[in-house]
Design an enzyme around this catalytic site. Structure first.
Site, PDB file in Angstrom:
ATOM      1  CG  ASP A  37      -2.069   0.927   1.155  1.00 41.19           C
ATOM      2  OD1 ASP A  37      -2.113   1.756   0.229  1.00 41.19           O
ATOM      3  OD2 ASP A  37      -2.957   0.840   2.029  1.00 41.19           O
ATOM      4  CG  ASP A  38      -0.510   4.705   0.082  1.00 38.51           C
ATOM      5  OD1 ASP A  38      -1.188   4.352  -0.893  1.00 38.51           O
ATOM      6  OD2 ASP A  38      -0.988   5.367   1.022  1.00 38.51           O
ATOM      7  CB  CYS A  77      -7.002   2.572  -1.607  1.00 39.67           C
ATOM      8  SG  CYS A  77      -5.646   3.266  -0.642  1.00 39.67           S
ATOM      9  NE  ARG A  81      -6.003  -1.298  -1.902  1.00 38.92           N
ATOM     10  CZ  ARG A  81      -5.031  -1.872  -1.208  1.00 38.92           C
ATOM     11  NH1 ARG A  81      -5.117  -3.156  -0.895  1.00 38.92           N
ATOM     12  NH2 ARG A  81      -3.993  -1.172  -0.809  1.00 38.92           N
ATOM     13  CE  LYS A 130      -6.550   0.035   1.697  1.00 38.03           C
ATOM     14  NZ  LYS A 130      -5.646   1.190   1.526  1.00 38.03           N
ATOM     15  CG  HIS A 132     -10.451   0.665   0.744  1.00 38.74           C
ATOM     16  ND1 HIS A 132      -9.462   1.615   0.856  1.00 38.74           N
ATOM     17  CD2 HIS A 132     -11.630   1.328   0.958  1.00 38.74           C
ATOM     18  CE1 HIS A 132      -9.994   2.793   1.137  1.00 38.74           C
ATOM     19  NE2 HIS A 132     -11.304   2.634   1.206  1.00 38.74           N
ATOM     20  CB  SER A 155      -6.893   2.732   4.794  1.00 37.30           C
ATOM     21  OG  SER A 155      -6.859   2.714   3.389  1.00 37.30           O
ATOM     22  CG  HIS A 244      -2.481   3.855   4.177  1.00 36.29           C
ATOM     23  ND1 HIS A 244      -2.898   4.431   2.997  1.00 36.29           N
ATOM     24  CD2 HIS A 244      -3.293   4.347   5.142  1.00 36.29           C
ATOM     25  CE1 HIS A 244      -3.919   5.234   3.245  1.00 36.29           C
ATOM     26  NE2 HIS A 244      -4.176   5.196   4.534  1.00 36.29           N
ATOM     27  CG  ASP A 294      -2.132   0.654  -3.170  1.00 40.98           C
ATOM     28  OD1 ASP A 294      -1.019   1.183  -2.944  1.00 40.98           O
ATOM     29  OD2 ASP A 294      -3.165   0.996  -2.553  1.00 40.98           O
ATOM     30  CG  ASN A 295      -1.823   4.190  -4.486  1.00 43.31           C
ATOM     31  OD1 ASN A 295      -2.920   3.724  -4.210  1.00 43.31           O
ATOM     32  ND2 ASN A 295      -1.043   4.721  -3.552  1.00 43.31           N
ATOM     33  CE  LYS A 325      -3.371   7.277  -1.429  1.00 44.30           C
ATOM     34  NZ  LYS A 325      -3.450   6.788  -0.039  1.00 44.30           N
TER      35      LYS A 325
END
Length: 536
Positions: A37-38, A77, A81, A130, A132, A155, A244, A294-295, A325
């Site tokens: 994540d991130d 997010c 996904r 996660k 989401h 998150s 994240h 994811d980004n 992001k």
């Protein structure tokens, strides 16, 4: 010497074919997809020499293939996904922005997930981490093709905890007594504690963030063991809470130099290393492990955000605001990516193919010998020739949707054509210094040549021969992409909100605690308060 028999000729032919073709695993391969994540492109030591906290990921890169032009399907997010699990952009699957803790809907139910396809093909399917993509009703992962789910519904900063970890600004722990004063600060969710699910049951609320990574590793190992013992191939989707905002982690090692973020990065790296060891112990060469982000990093979190590497979006930075992001600058969607599959994916290889998380769906479906769902179009490609080292050609055109910065969420206003990248919209995301670049629309588009300008610093002069030569091809690709979406079967997500769908295991207690206020934190096991439910 006599004429060889037909049988001998056939045997020799089979041997020769076996020598020239890559080894194929007995039966269908297992799949592990790890989504960080991130995470920044420069958070991987194999990508960026300054990063020292990822020895296990670097080992994965050395034993497999590293993709250096790999992109998330969106820069935030939920859309990212949804695209990974459907192979379709948000303009097709309906998920164009993030879901909330009060969201009624989620990934539209008429969209088919990768887990549904693989389970139908005989795979054991598990999701850990996660989600989401909606938690209410049949949007929950237990109804989206996963035999087993363990994790948090959104998150880990979208609910209060007793161990809030680190954030900017810092978030207070959950209230324990009486009605807590409402915290208006946008970055902190105070009223409902963050829940931890096993399948459809909340087993802990609030989650103990300081031990969440260890629990994810434990549950992932348990799933792999059970699936291996069953004799069925498995698909594990492991969506990490890292990076994240950092969980509660031990103090950083003296050699890190990156403080809390460096310690969290080391923890994530160790978790990935542990999963690799478990997978190898159950038949090395039987499992494809695919790691990606994811980004890009969440720039407004300052020292709690990741490294962009060279992808700094200099043109945007000069005008204020973030280029990471939520944006369609390279820092927002170019992510670290690795593939590891001994005997199949070449080791010590760096691929420059233009790839995306969109490609995970069609590639794994093909490797499993299954069929893509009918009556819809896909943005992802079967990139197994790239995985196997037979080719280094990916997408000719890759679309980058608006993801929370300027422009309407989900719309396509940036695209990549070979080495050229065209922006029809820029700006709108917050940087560490609090600035937000002005939202600007560009007609004709800004065009950068990434072969010589990875920093996206200087767009081509519209009067230049290069710009005039490439603009018609960009315009044709853009028009064709929009027409393709307009004539496809597209879905619409329900983004309505209702406080009653907020996950809550005990409405009798402050912040929906699973235990009475003032009592010790709920243990990390499967004991659940009698009568606990998965919704308020």
């Amino acid at each position: 010497m006599g004429t060889p028999s037909l049988w001998v000729i056939l045997v020799l032919a089979m041997v020769l074919v076996g020598l020239s073709a890559p080894r194929v695993a007995c039966g269908r391969p297992n799949f592990i997809v790890i989504l960080a994540d991130d995470v920044g492109w420069g958070d991987l030591g194999a990508n960026w020499a300054e990063t020292k906290e990822t020895p296990h990921l670097d080992e994965l890169a050395a034993e497999g293939t590293r993709f250096v032009d790999f992109h998330s399907a969106a820069s935030t997010c939920s859309p990212s996904r949804a695209s990974l699990l459907t192979g379709r952009l948000g303009v097709r699957n309906g998920v164009t922005h993030n879901f909330a803790i009060t969201s009624v809907g989620g990934l539209p139910l008429n969209e088919t997930t990768l887990a549904e396809v693989l389970r139908e093909a005989g795979y054991s399917t598990g999701a850990i981490g996660k989600w989401h993509l909606g938690h209410h009703g049949h949007h929950h992962p237990s109804f989206r093709g996963f035999d087993y789910y363990f994790g948090i519904p959104y998150s880990h900063d979208m609910g209060c905890t007793d161990t809030p970890g680190y954030n900017l600004p810092p978030c207070p722990p959950c209230p324990r007594h009486g009605a807590a004063a409402r915290v208006a600060r946008k970055d902190c969710y105070m009223e409902v504690a963050l829940p931890l699910f096993e399948n459809i049951t909340i087993i802990q609320q609030p989650v103990n963030l300081s031990s969440l990574a260890a629990r994810y590793a434990e549950e992932a190992a348990r799933f792999i063991r059970r699936a291996s013992d069953s004799g069925r191939p498995f698909f594990l989707y492991l969506a990490l809470a890292h990076m994240h905002v950092p969980l509660g982690v031990p103090p950083p090692p003296p050699t890190s130099g990156r403080g809390i973020y460096g310690a969290a990065l080391s923890e994530m790296d160790a978790l990935v290393g542990q999963i690799k060891r478990v997978a190898d112990s159950h038949g090395k060469g039987n499992t494809l492990l695919w790691f990606a982000g994811d980004n890009g990093p969440w720039a407004q979190k300052c020292e709690l955000a990741g490294r962009l590497g060279p992808f700094v979006g200099a043109w945007q930075r000069q005008r204020g605001g973030s280029s990471a992001k939520q944006t369609t600058w390279e820092g927002g969607h170019r992510v670290p990516a690795l593939a590891y599959w001994p005997g199949h994916v070449p080791a010590k290889r760096t691929s420059h193919a233009l790839l995306s998380t969109l490609d995970v769906f069609p590639t794994l479906v093909a490797l499993a010998g299954a069929a893509l769902p009918p009556n819809r179009r896909f943005d992802g490609l079967d990139v197994s020739p790239v995985l196997f080292g037979w080719s280094d050609v990916g997408h000719k055109v890759l679309l980058h949707p608006n993801s929370g910065a300027a422009g309407k969420d989900g719309e396509i206003e940036t695209l990549r054509l070979a080495q050229y990248k065209a922006f029809y919209t820029t700006g709108g995301a917050m940087a560490c210094d609090g600035s937000i670049g002005p939202a600007e629309h560009h007609q004709p588009p800004l065009v950068f040549n990434l072969d010589r300008d990875l920093q996206e610093q200087e767009p081509l002069d519209v009067a230049s021969r290069e710009y005039q030569a490439v603009l018609p091809a960009i315009s044709r690709a853009y028009t064709q992409a929009l027409e393709d979406v307009a004539t496809d079967n597209v879905s619409v997500a329900d983004y309505s909100k209702d406080p009653s769908v907020t996950p809550c295991c005990s409405v009798r207690h402050v912040a929906c605690r699973c235990q009475a206020p003032g009592s010790p934190a709920a243990p990390l096991d499967r004991r659940v308060e009698p009568g606990a439910t998965w919704l308020c």
